[in-house]
Write a protein that holds these residues in place. Structure first.
Motif, PDB file in Angstrom:
ATOM      1  N   UNK A   1       0.841  -1.197   0.000  1.00 41.78           N
ATOM      2  CA  UNK A   1       0.000   0.000   0.000  1.00 41.78           C
ATOM      3  C   UNK A   1       0.877   1.247   0.000  1.00 41.78           C
ATOM      4  N   UNK A   2       1.937   1.231   0.789  1.00 43.60           N
ATOM      5  CA  UNK A   2       2.871   2.371   0.810  1.00 43.60           C
ATOM      6  C   UNK A   2       3.476   2.594  -0.577  1.00 43.60           C
ATOM      7  N   UNK A   3       3.855   1.505  -1.234  1.00 43.87           N
ATOM      8  CA  UNK A   3       4.409   1.616  -2.584  1.00 43.87           C
ATOM      9  C   UNK A   3       3.403   2.291  -3.520  1.00 43.87           C
ATOM     10  N   UNK A   4       2.140   1.863  -3.448  1.00 47.44           N
ATOM     11  CA  UNK A   4       1.104   2.416  -4.304  1.00 47.44           C
ATOM     12  C   UNK A   4       0.899   3.910  -4.037  1.00 47.44           C
TER      13      UNK A   4
ATOM     14  N   UNK B   1       2.422  10.531  -3.027  1.00 50.62           N
ATOM     15  CA  UNK B   1       2.479  10.741  -1.575  1.00 50.62           C
ATOM     16  C   UNK B   1       3.879  11.180  -1.165  1.00 50.62           C
ATOM     17  N   UNK B   2       3.948  12.046  -0.155  1.00 50.03           N
ATOM     18  CA  UNK B   2       5.227  12.535   0.343  1.00 50.03           C
ATOM     19  C   UNK B   2       5.764  11.609   1.425  1.00 50.03           C
ATOM     20  N   UNK B   3       6.985  11.141   1.243  1.00 53.75           N
ATOM     21  CA  UNK B   3       7.605  10.267   2.232  1.00 53.75           C
ATOM     22  C   UNK B   3       8.301  11.139   3.281  1.00 53.75           C
ATOM     23  N   UNK B   4       7.610  11.412   4.373  1.00 53.76           N
ATOM     24  CA  UNK B   4       8.201  12.247   5.419  1.00 53.76           C
ATOM     25  C   UNK B   4       8.970  11.400   6.419  1.00 53.76           C
ATOM     26  N   UNK B   5       9.545  12.059   7.407  1.00 55.65           N
ATOM     27  CA  UNK B   5      10.400  11.351   8.355  1.00 55.65           C
ATOM     28  C   UNK B   5       9.617  10.315   9.166  1.00 55.65           C
ATOM     29  N   UNK B   6       8.400  10.649   9.542  1.00 59.80           N
ATOM     30  CA  UNK B   6       7.611   9.734  10.373  1.00 59.80           C
ATOM     31  C   UNK B   6       7.312   8.437   9.626  1.00 59.80           C
ATOM     32  N   UNK B   7       6.918   8.557   8.353  1.00 59.19           N
ATOM     33  CA  UNK B   7       6.619   7.362   7.561  1.00 59.19           C
ATOM     34  C   UNK B   7       7.885   6.547   7.328  1.00 59.19           C
ATOM     35  N   UNK B   8       8.992   7.261   7.057  1.00 59.54           N
ATOM     36  CA  UNK B   8      10.267   6.565   6.844  1.00 59.54           C
ATOM     37  C   UNK B   8      10.671   5.803   8.102  1.00 59.54           C
ATOM     38  N   UNK B   9      10.465   6.427   9.273  1.00 57.64           N
ATOM     39  CA  UNK B   9      10.807   5.785  10.540  1.00 57.64           C
ATOM     40  C   UNK B   9      10.099   4.441  10.694  1.00 57.64           C
ATOM     41  N   UNK B  10       8.777   4.417  10.444  1.00 56.09           N
ATOM     42  CA  UNK B  10       8.005   3.191  10.647  1.00 56.09           C
ATOM     43  C   UNK B  10       8.300   2.137   9.587  1.00 56.09           C
TER      44      UNK B  10
ATOM     45  N   UNK C   1       8.723  -3.688  -1.319  1.00 58.10           N
ATOM     46  CA  UNK C   1       9.880  -3.067  -0.662  1.00 58.10           C
ATOM     47  C   UNK C   1      10.931  -2.587  -1.667  1.00 58.10           C
ATOM     48  N   UNK C   2      11.185  -3.358  -2.690  1.00 57.56           N
ATOM     49  CA  UNK C   2      12.225  -2.978  -3.655  1.00 57.56           C
ATOM     50  C   UNK C   2      11.938  -1.627  -4.292  1.00 57.56           C
ATOM     51  N   UNK C   3      10.647  -1.316  -4.486  1.00 56.94           N
ATOM     52  CA  UNK C   3      10.298  -0.017  -5.072  1.00 56.94           C
ATOM     53  C   UNK C   3      10.392   1.108  -4.050  1.00 56.94           C
ATOM     54  N   UNK C   4      10.215   0.778  -2.776  1.00 56.14           N
ATOM     55  CA  UNK C   4      10.238   1.787  -1.724  1.00 56.14           C
ATOM     56  C   UNK C   4      11.658   2.128  -1.286  1.00 56.14           C
ATOM     57  N   UNK C   5      12.549   1.152  -1.305  1.00 60.40           N
ATOM     58  CA  UNK C   5      13.900   1.347  -0.766  1.00 60.40           C
ATOM     59  C   UNK C   5      14.626   2.555  -1.363  1.00 60.40           C
ATOM     60  N   UNK C   6      14.614   2.757  -2.701  1.00 65.07           N
ATOM     61  CA  UNK C   6      15.286   3.939  -3.248  1.00 65.07           C
ATOM     62  C   UNK C   6      14.686   5.252  -2.711  1.00 65.07           C
TER      63      UNK C   6
ATOM     64  N   UNK D   1      21.822   3.709   7.449  1.00 64.41           N
ATOM     65  CA  UNK D   1      23.043   2.973   7.100  1.00 64.41           C
ATOM     66  C   UNK D   1      22.753   1.487   6.906  1.00 64.41           C
ATOM     67  N   UNK D   2      21.694   1.012   7.537  1.00 62.36           N
ATOM     68  CA  UNK D   2      21.362  -0.411   7.394  1.00 62.36           C
ATOM     69  C   UNK D   2      21.006  -0.725   5.954  1.00 62.36           C
ATOM     70  N   UNK D   3      20.394   0.230   5.275  1.00 60.51           N
ATOM     71  CA  UNK D   3      20.053   0.021   3.871  1.00 60.51           C
ATOM     72  C   UNK D   3      21.289   0.097   2.991  1.00 60.51           C
ATOM     73  N   UNK D   4      22.120   1.118   3.245  1.00 61.01           N
ATOM     74  CA  UNK D   4      23.301   1.299   2.407  1.00 61.01           C
ATOM     75  C   UNK D   4      24.278   0.133   2.587  1.00 61.01           C
ATOM     76  N   UNK D   5      24.307  -0.446   3.798  1.00 63.67           N
ATOM     77  CA  UNK D   5      25.196  -1.580   4.055  1.00 63.67           C
ATOM     78  C   UNK D   5      24.702  -2.812   3.291  1.00 63.67           C
ATOM     79  N   UNK D   6      23.365  -2.959   3.232  1.00 60.71           N
ATOM     80  CA  UNK D   6      22.810  -4.107   2.506  1.00 60.71           C
ATOM     81  C   UNK D   6      23.118  -3.996   1.023  1.00 60.71           C
ATOM     82  N   UNK D   7      23.129  -2.768   0.534  1.00 65.54           N
ATOM     83  CA  UNK D   7      23.368  -2.579  -0.888  1.00 65.54           C
ATOM     84  C   UNK D   7      24.866  -2.667  -1.191  1.00 65.54           C
TER      85      UNK D   7
END
Length: 324
Positions: free
Chosen positions: A269-272, A278-287, A300-305, A318-324
């Motif tokens: 749903x977030x991806x859609x 939709x604006x990805x603000x800090x609160x949404x990114x946090x959750x 998830x693959x579409x949301x990660x970038x 950093x957890x994302x950048x380390x995975x990549x």
């Protein structure tokens, strides 16, 4: 209803006599029992196996008869039903009868699985048009015609009958219940399927689409909370773009509501929502970041970038950048 009127209605069905229906159309019938009796006759005639009825008429000095289709008898009864509705000049009284009581009129129409869908729709639309013509009644909370102040449109939408919904256009006045829910919001909260929600949304006015409930939530908030991706997609096709980022009284956008929901489809749903502006603000990114299981979920693959580019000051990006 007078004994004479009731006898005529029964005779119109039992004897299938055209003249009886003509007689009914000229008689002053104004009670609830009349509406119910005519409705019963209409249903019985629709279910009848007979296709033709006799209509006596005079030809010169002799009496002859012609054959008329059953549909004409049904039309006569429907016209009578419509005329009876016109006898109600009190919107509150008609609404109360249509929606409440041990035998509400609307339930009698919609609960009949053996009734033809086209006839159900025709009768419901007739009731809706009469209520619209009478205007909205001012009733106290104690005198509300149905639990939580549900309108006819709420009841029809809750039943999820698509053909009737498509024929039932909500006008300028957008009905809302005691919680501020419109028929569209109610359909989503009751988890009606996407085709039902789409039918409601396509027939809704802009005011209906933009209406918020008592908590400031839009229909999109409700769909996002339920993780209903197909419903969100149907709504996004109809909603004005500015509503995608609308916030409720708690300051939550539909994206944040989706990200914090317990639905297994929350990432999709977030991806859609993100794909639709939709604006990805800090609160949404946090959750989205705080649950490690999100990386395994569809979308998830579409949301990660998007997360890598979002405001993330202090967040463990950093957890994302380390995975990549």
């Amino acid at each position: 209803m007078t004994t004479r009127t009731k006898a005529c209605v029964l005779r119109a069905h039992t004897l299938r006599h055209y003249a009886c229906c003509r007689l009914l159309l000229t008689m002053p019938i104004r009670t609830r029992a009349d509406l119910r009796c005519v409705l019963e006759s209409m249903l019985a005639t629709e279910k009848s196996g007979a296709v033709f009825f006799e209509k006596p008429h005079e030809v010169g000095s002799s009496v002859s008869s012609t054959i008329i289709p059953k549909s004409e008898i049904v039309d006569q009864l429907y016209n009578l039903f419509h005329g009876l509705l016109a006898a109600y000049d009190d919107g509150a009284a008609l609404e109360a009868y249509a929606l409440t009581g041990t035998k509400p009129l609307l339930s009698e129409v919609l609960d009949r699985s053996d009734a033809p869908a086209a006839m159900q729709t025709k009768v419901v639309v007739a009731i809706a048009h009469r209520l619209a013509a009478l205007g909205s009644a001012s009733l106290s909370v104690e005198d509300r015609p149905a639990p939580h102040g549900l309108s006819l449109a709420h009841v029809v939408v809750a039943r999820g009958i698509e053909d009737t919904i498509k024929s039932l256009v909500v006008g300028g006045h957008v009905p809302s219940d005691d919680y501020g829910r419109t028929p569209l919001s109610l359909a989503i909260q009751l988890r009606r399927n996407a085709s039902v929600v789409k039918a409601v949304a396509q027939g809704a006015t802009v005011a209906h689409l933009e209406a918020v409930d008592a908590f400031g939530s839009t229909p999109l908030h409700h769909a996002a909370r339920g993780g209903a991706a197909a419903v969100c997609k149907a709504l996004l096709a109809e909603l004005p773009p500015h509503l995608v980022d609308a916030k409720n009284l708690a300051g939550e956008s539909a994206l944040l509501v989706a990200a914090t929901s317990s639905s297994p489809h929350r990432v999709a749903v977030c991806q859609l929502l993100l794909e639709n502006g939709a604006t990805l603000d800090r609160a949404a990114a946090f959750h989205l970041l705080m649950d490690p299981e999100h990386v395994k979920r569809p979308g998830w693959e579409a949301i990660e970038p998007e997360l890598l580019q979002a405001p993330h000051d202090g967040l463990p990006i950093h957890a994302l950048t380390r995975r990549n």
